[in-house]
Design a protein around this motif. Structure first.
Motif, PDB file in Angstrom:
ATOM      1  N   SER A  22      16.120  84.868  57.792  1.00 41.15           N
ATOM      2  CA  SER A  22      17.316  84.309  58.428  1.00 41.15           C
ATOM      3  C   SER A  22      17.034  82.875  58.878  1.00 41.15           C
ATOM      4  O   SER A  22      17.942  82.037  58.901  1.00 41.15           O
ATOM      5  N   ASP A  23      15.781  82.568  59.183  1.00 43.91           N
ATOM      6  CA  ASP A  23      15.394  81.212  59.553  1.00 43.91           C
ATOM      7  C   ASP A  23      15.609  80.256  58.377  1.00 43.91           C
ATOM      8  O   ASP A  23      16.096  79.140  58.557  1.00 43.91           O
ATOM      9  N   GLU A  24      15.264  80.691  57.171  1.00 39.86           N
ATOM     10  CA  GLU A  24      15.477  79.863  55.979  1.00 39.86           C
ATOM     11  C   GLU A  24      16.968  79.647  55.725  1.00 39.86           C
ATOM     12  O   GLU A  24      17.378  78.568  55.290  1.00 39.86           O
ATOM     13  N   VAL A  25      17.781  80.666  56.000  1.00 42.20           N
ATOM     14  CA  VAL A  25      19.228  80.525  55.846  1.00 42.20           C
ATOM     15  C   VAL A  25      19.730  79.466  56.822  1.00 42.20           C
ATOM     16  O   VAL A  25      20.498  78.572  56.457  1.00 42.20           O
ATOM     17  N   GLY A  26      19.283  79.532  58.075  1.00 41.02           N
ATOM     18  CA  GLY A  26      19.686  78.541  59.078  1.00 41.02           C
ATOM     19  C   GLY A  26      19.305  77.133  58.675  1.00 41.02           C
ATOM     20  O   GLY A  26      20.102  76.199  58.788  1.00 41.02           O
ATOM     21  N   LYS A  27      18.088  76.958  58.165  1.00 46.59           N
ATOM     22  CA  LYS A  27      17.640  75.631  57.728  1.00 46.59           C
ATOM     23  C   LYS A  27      18.476  75.140  56.550  1.00 46.59           C
ATOM     24  O   LYS A  27      18.777  73.957  56.454  1.00 46.59           O
ATOM     25  N   ALA A  28      18.849  76.051  55.659  1.00 46.91           N
ATOM     26  CA  ALA A  28      19.660  75.677  54.496  1.00 46.91           C
ATOM     27  C   ALA A  28      21.059  75.242  54.915  1.00 46.91           C
ATOM     28  O   ALA A  28      21.708  74.466  54.209  1.00 46.91           O
ATOM     29  N   ILE A  29      21.520  75.714  56.053  1.00 43.11           N
ATOM     30  CA  ILE A  29      22.849  75.345  56.561  1.00 43.11           C
ATOM     31  C   ILE A  29      22.834  73.949  57.190  1.00 43.11           C
ATOM     32  O   ILE A  29      23.800  73.195  57.063  1.00 43.11           O
ATOM     33  N   LEU A  30      21.747  73.587  57.850  1.00 41.77           N
ATOM     34  CA  LEU A  30      21.709  72.356  58.639  1.00 41.77           C
ATOM     35  C   LEU A  30      22.006  71.087  57.839  1.00 41.77           C
ATOM     36  O   LEU A  30      22.794  70.253  58.282  1.00 41.77           O
ATOM     37  N   LYS A  31      21.401  70.896  56.685  1.00 42.22           N
ATOM     38  CA  LYS A  31      21.596  69.651  55.929  1.00 42.22           C
ATOM     39  C   LYS A  31      23.044  69.444  55.508  1.00 42.22           C
ATOM     40  O   LYS A  31      23.634  68.411  55.820  1.00 42.22           O
ATOM     41  N   PRO A  32      23.669  70.411  54.800  1.00 43.34           N
ATOM     42  CA  PRO A  32      25.065  70.168  54.422  1.00 43.34           C
ATOM     43  C   PRO A  32      26.005  70.083  55.624  1.00 43.34           C
ATOM     44  O   PRO A  32      27.002  69.371  55.586  1.00 43.34           O
ATOM     45  N   LEU A  33      25.671  70.777  56.716  1.00 42.18           N
ATOM     46  CA  LEU A  33      26.516  70.716  57.909  1.00 42.18           C
ATOM     47  C   LEU A  33      26.413  69.334  58.558  1.00 42.18           C
ATOM     48  O   LEU A  33      27.413  68.784  59.014  1.00 42.18           O
ATOM     49  N   LYS A  34      25.212  68.759  58.561  1.00 41.32           N
ATOM     50  CA  LYS A  34      25.039  67.415  59.125  1.00 41.32           C
ATOM     51  C   LYS A  34      25.876  66.413  58.338  1.00 41.32           C
ATOM     52  O   LYS A  34      26.489  65.520  58.909  1.00 41.32           O
ATOM     53  N   ASP A  35      25.926  66.577  57.016  1.00 41.04           N
ATOM     54  CA  ASP A  35      26.732  65.692  56.180  1.00 41.04           C
ATOM     55  C   ASP A  35      28.232  65.898  56.405  1.00 41.04           C
ATOM     56  O   ASP A  35      29.015  64.972  56.255  1.00 41.04           O
ATOM     57  N   LEU A  36      28.606  67.117  56.775  1.00 43.18           N
ATOM     58  CA  LEU A  36      30.018  67.457  56.966  1.00 43.18           C
ATOM     59  C   LEU A  36      30.555  66.968  58.312  1.00 43.18           C
ATOM     60  O   LEU A  36      31.603  66.337  58.382  1.00 43.18           O
ATOM     61  N   ASP A  37      29.829  67.252  59.406  1.00 35.25           N
ATOM     62  CA  ASP A  37      30.320  66.906  60.747  1.00 35.25           C
ATOM     63  C   ASP A  37      29.138  66.948  61.725  1.00 35.25           C
ATOM     64  O   ASP A  37      28.576  68.025  61.956  1.00 35.25           O
ATOM     65  N   VAL A  38      28.780  65.809  62.292  1.00 39.41           N
ATOM     66  CA  VAL A  38      27.585  65.766  63.149  1.00 39.41           C
ATOM     67  C   VAL A  38      27.758  66.535  64.457  1.00 39.41           C
ATOM     68  O   VAL A  38      26.788  67.079  64.984  1.00 39.41           O
ATOM     69  N   VAL A  39      28.969  66.597  64.978  1.00 39.83           N
ATOM     70  CA  VAL A  39      29.188  67.371  66.214  1.00 39.83           C
ATOM     71  C   VAL A  39      28.996  68.863  65.925  1.00 39.83           C
ATOM     72  O   VAL A  39      28.313  69.569  66.679  1.00 39.83           O
ATOM     73  N   ALA A  40      29.564  69.334  64.838  1.00 33.75           N
ATOM     74  CA  ALA A  40      29.372  70.735  64.452  1.00 33.75           C
ATOM     75  C   ALA A  40      27.896  71.004  64.174  1.00 33.75           C
ATOM     76  O   ALA A  40      27.373  72.062  64.520  1.00 33.75           O
ATOM     77  N   TYR A  41      27.221  70.034  63.564  1.00 34.17           N
ATOM     78  CA  TYR A  41      25.780  70.162  63.309  1.00 34.17           C
ATOM     79  C   TYR A  41      25.024  70.373  64.621  1.00 34.17           C
ATOM     80  O   TYR A  41      24.179  71.264  64.732  1.00 34.17           O
ATOM     81  N   LEU A  42      25.322  69.543  65.631  1.00 32.54           N
ATOM     82  CA  LEU A  42      24.647  69.676  66.925  1.00 32.54           C
ATOM     83  C   LEU A  42      24.936  71.027  67.576  1.00 32.54           C
ATOM     84  O   LEU A  42      24.056  71.648  68.159  1.00 32.54           O
ATOM     85  N   ARG A  43      26.180  71.471  67.472  1.00 35.93           N
ATOM     86  CA  ARG A  43      26.541  72.774  68.035  1.00 35.93           C
ATOM     87  C   ARG A  43      25.739  73.889  67.359  1.00 35.93           C
ATOM     88  O   ARG A  43      25.174  74.756  68.014  1.00 35.93           O
TER      89      ARG A  43
END
Length: 102
Positions: A58-79
């Motif tokens: 599940s940790d790898e899934v979380g890490k895989a989410i972070l990069k595209p989420l940062k590109d999508l919306d930095v506030v959502a990324y921080l949340r």
């Protein structure tokens, strides 16, 4: 079938819908369209499957989410990062913000 090993030790099939649901919570109130969430879910699944593994954590899934989420919306990324990385104080947020600025 791609399996996910949870922190509790349990194993469940990977669910793109579960990824999208988690990211949707982080995007609440943000100008992010549903189609963008679906694309992010697809990117995460493709990233994980491209590794050629039958099982990921599940940790790898979380890490895989972070990069595209940062590109999508930095506030959502921080949340999302604050929950996923278990931020415990303002310094954790400041460090994440500093990394975004670099």
């Amino acid at each position: 079938m791609l399996l996910v090993t949870k922190r509790s030790g349990g194993v469940e099939p990977f669910s793109r819908d579960k990824v999208i649901t988690g990211v949707r919570k982080a995007c609440q109130g943000r100008p992010v369209k549903e189609d963008a969430l679906k694309m992010l879910g697809q990117k995460v699944e493709e990233d994980l499957r491209s590794r050629g593994l039958a099982e990921v954590t599940s940790d790898e899934v979380g890490k895989a989410i972070l990069k595209p989420l940062k590109d999508l919306d930095v506030v959502a990324y921080l949340r999302f990062a604050s929950v996923y990385q278990n931020f415990s104080n303002l310094e954790d947020f400041q460090n994440a913000i500093d990394q975004l600025r670099d």
